[in-house]
Design an enzyme around this catalytic site. Structure first.
Site, PDB file in Angstrom:
ATOM      1  N   VAL A  13       0.823  -1.219   0.000  1.00  0.00           N
ATOM      2  CA  VAL A  13       0.000   0.000   0.000  1.00  0.00           C
ATOM      3  C   VAL A  13       0.857   1.269   0.000  1.00  0.00           C
ATOM      4  CG1 VAL A  13      -2.019  -1.081   1.061  1.00  0.00           C
ATOM      5  CG2 VAL A  13      -0.247  -0.052   2.522  1.00  0.00           C
ATOM      6  N   GLY A  14       2.163   1.113   0.082  1.00  0.00           N
ATOM      7  CA  GLY A  14       3.037   2.276  -0.010  1.00  0.00           C
ATOM      8  C   GLY A  14       3.530   2.810   1.313  1.00  0.00           C
ATOM      9  N   THR A  16       6.468   2.571   2.619  1.00  0.00           N
ATOM     10  CA  THR A  16       7.800   3.175   2.504  1.00  0.00           C
ATOM     11  C   THR A  16       7.716   4.598   1.981  1.00  0.00           C
ATOM     12  OG1 THR A  16       8.758   0.984   2.078  1.00  0.00           O
ATOM     13  CG2 THR A  16      10.106   2.901   1.530  1.00  0.00           C
ATOM     14  N   LYS A  37      13.428   1.011   9.722  1.00  0.00           N
ATOM     15  CA  LYS A  37      12.653  -0.068   9.111  1.00  0.00           C
ATOM     16  C   LYS A  37      13.159  -1.319   9.803  1.00  0.00           C
ATOM     17  CE  LYS A  37      10.447  -2.520   5.823  1.00  0.00           C
ATOM     18  NZ  LYS A  37       9.022  -2.499   5.507  1.00  0.00           N
ATOM     19  N   GLU A 114       8.873   2.449   9.974  1.00  0.00           N
ATOM     20  CA  GLU A 114       8.031   1.741   9.006  1.00  0.00           C
ATOM     21  C   GLU A 114       7.889   0.290   9.421  1.00  0.00           C
ATOM     22  OE1 GLU A 114       7.858   0.054   4.456  1.00  0.00           O
ATOM     23  OE2 GLU A 114       9.461   1.459   4.971  1.00  0.00           O
ATOM     24  N   GLY A 115       6.653  -0.161   9.510  1.00  0.00           N
ATOM     25  CA  GLY A 115       6.399  -1.550   9.859  1.00  0.00           C
ATOM     26  C   GLY A 115       6.590  -2.478   8.672  1.00  0.00           C
ATOM     27  N   LEU A 206       2.907   8.889  -7.944  1.00  0.00           N
ATOM     28  CA  LEU A 206       4.144   9.610  -8.243  1.00  0.00           C
ATOM     29  C   LEU A 206       4.967   8.828  -9.259  1.00  0.00           C
ATOM     30  CD1 LEU A 206       5.126  10.594  -4.579  1.00  0.00           C
ATOM     31  CD2 LEU A 206       4.037  12.055  -6.300  1.00  0.00           C
TER      32      LEU A 206
END
Length: 230
Positions: A13-14, A16, A37, A114-115, A206
Site C-alpha cells: 500500500v506504499g 515506505t 525499518k 516503518e512496519g 508519483l
C-alpha cells in the site's frame, strides 16, 4: 522517544513512500528526523550482505549517516512474513535486536518507523506488528490504498488498533496504481464519516519519488494533525 509508527492495511500500500513523505515533511518543518525499518524481508544478497531496499531508501531520502544495520537490524532474503522468512532461513527473530536499534534516540528527534505488512503480520509465533507498536508506545499512521475494498480493510485495521489501545494519529490514503476506480471518489469521505479518524493526506501517484517530489506532496499534508504529537 517521540515519533510515529507507519503501518498499513496490507502489503504493497506504499508504507515506505508514506514513511519517507512524513520524514521529509518534518524535515521541511525543521525537525531532526530518525528513520527505522526494523524488519525487512525480500532483501538482496550482495557479497554475503543482505541489502534492505526500503531501509536504504529511507536512509537516502533523509540523508542519514546511520549504518544500515542500525536502520534495519533484521533482514531476510525470502519475501515472506517475518515469521515465515525466519523459519525458512533457520534464523529466529530476537525482538531485543529491534529495541537495541532505538538506543540513544531522545526527544530532540522525531523517529519515523516503518512496519512490515499489516497489523497482524507475525514477527514470532506470539508477537505481531501490532504488539511492536504497543511496545514502542508511539501513535500509528495507517496507510490505506484508495481503491475498491479499502473501506473494509481500513475499518478492520482501525477497529483492531482500538481494541489494542493503539493511538491512531490519522490515515494517509495512497494512490499506488496511477489510476482511479469509481470508489476513489467516495472512500475518503465515507471513512471519515464512519470513523471520525482524521485524514492526514491523500498522496497522488508519483512517477518519480525523490526528496523534491516528496517535498511538494508534503505541502498538502495536514500538519495540524501531526504537530500535536511532536
Amino acid at each position: 522517544m517521540k515519533g510515529f509508527f507507519v503501518t498499513g492495511t496490507d502489503t504493497g500500500v506504499g508504507k515506505t513512500v508514506v514513511s519517507a513523505l512524513m520524514a521529509v515533511m518534518l524535515m521541511e518543518k525543521g525537525f531532526n528526523v530518525i528513520v527505522r525499518k526494523p524488519i525487512e524481508t525480500g532483501c538482496t544478497a550482495v557479497n554475503n550482505t543482505l541489502i534492505p531496499k526500503d531501509g536504504l531508501f529511507l536512509r537516502t531520502i533523509t540523508g542519514s549517516t546511520e549504518a544500515p544495520d542500525v536502520i534495519t537490524p533484521i533482514r531476510f532474503v525470502h519475501p515472506l512474513a517475518p515469521l515465515a522468512a525466519a523459519t525458512a532461513e533457520n534464523s529466529p527473530i530476537d525482538i531485543t535486536e529491534i529495541y537495541k536499534s532505538f538506543e540513544g534516540i531522545d526527544n530532540s528527534s522525531v523517529t519515523i518507523i516503518e512496519g512490515v505488512g499489516g497489523l497482524l503480520v507475525p514477527i514470532t509465533k506470539t508477537f505481531f506488528v501490532a504488539d511492536l507498536i504497543r511496545k514502542l508506545n508511539l501513535p500509528a499512521i495507517l496507510v490505506s490504498s484508495n481503491r475498491l475494498g479499502t473501506i473494509n480493510h481500513t475499518l478492520l485495521s482501525l477497529e483492531y488498533m482500538k481494541n489494542k489501545s493503539i493511538t491512531v494519529a490519522g490515515i494517509v490514503f495512497n494512490n499506488t496504481a496511477g489510476e482511479h476506480d469509481m470508489s476513489a471518489n467516495t472512500n475518503i469521505g465515507l471513512i471519515r464519516q464512519l470513523t471520525g479518524v482524521p485524514v492526514i493526506a491523500a498522496v497522488p501517484f508519483l512517477d518519480a519519488i525523490d526528496y523534491n517530489t516528496l517535498a511538494d506532496v508534503a505541502k498538502t499534508v495536514d500538519y495540524g494533525i501531526i504537530k500535536g504529537y511532536v
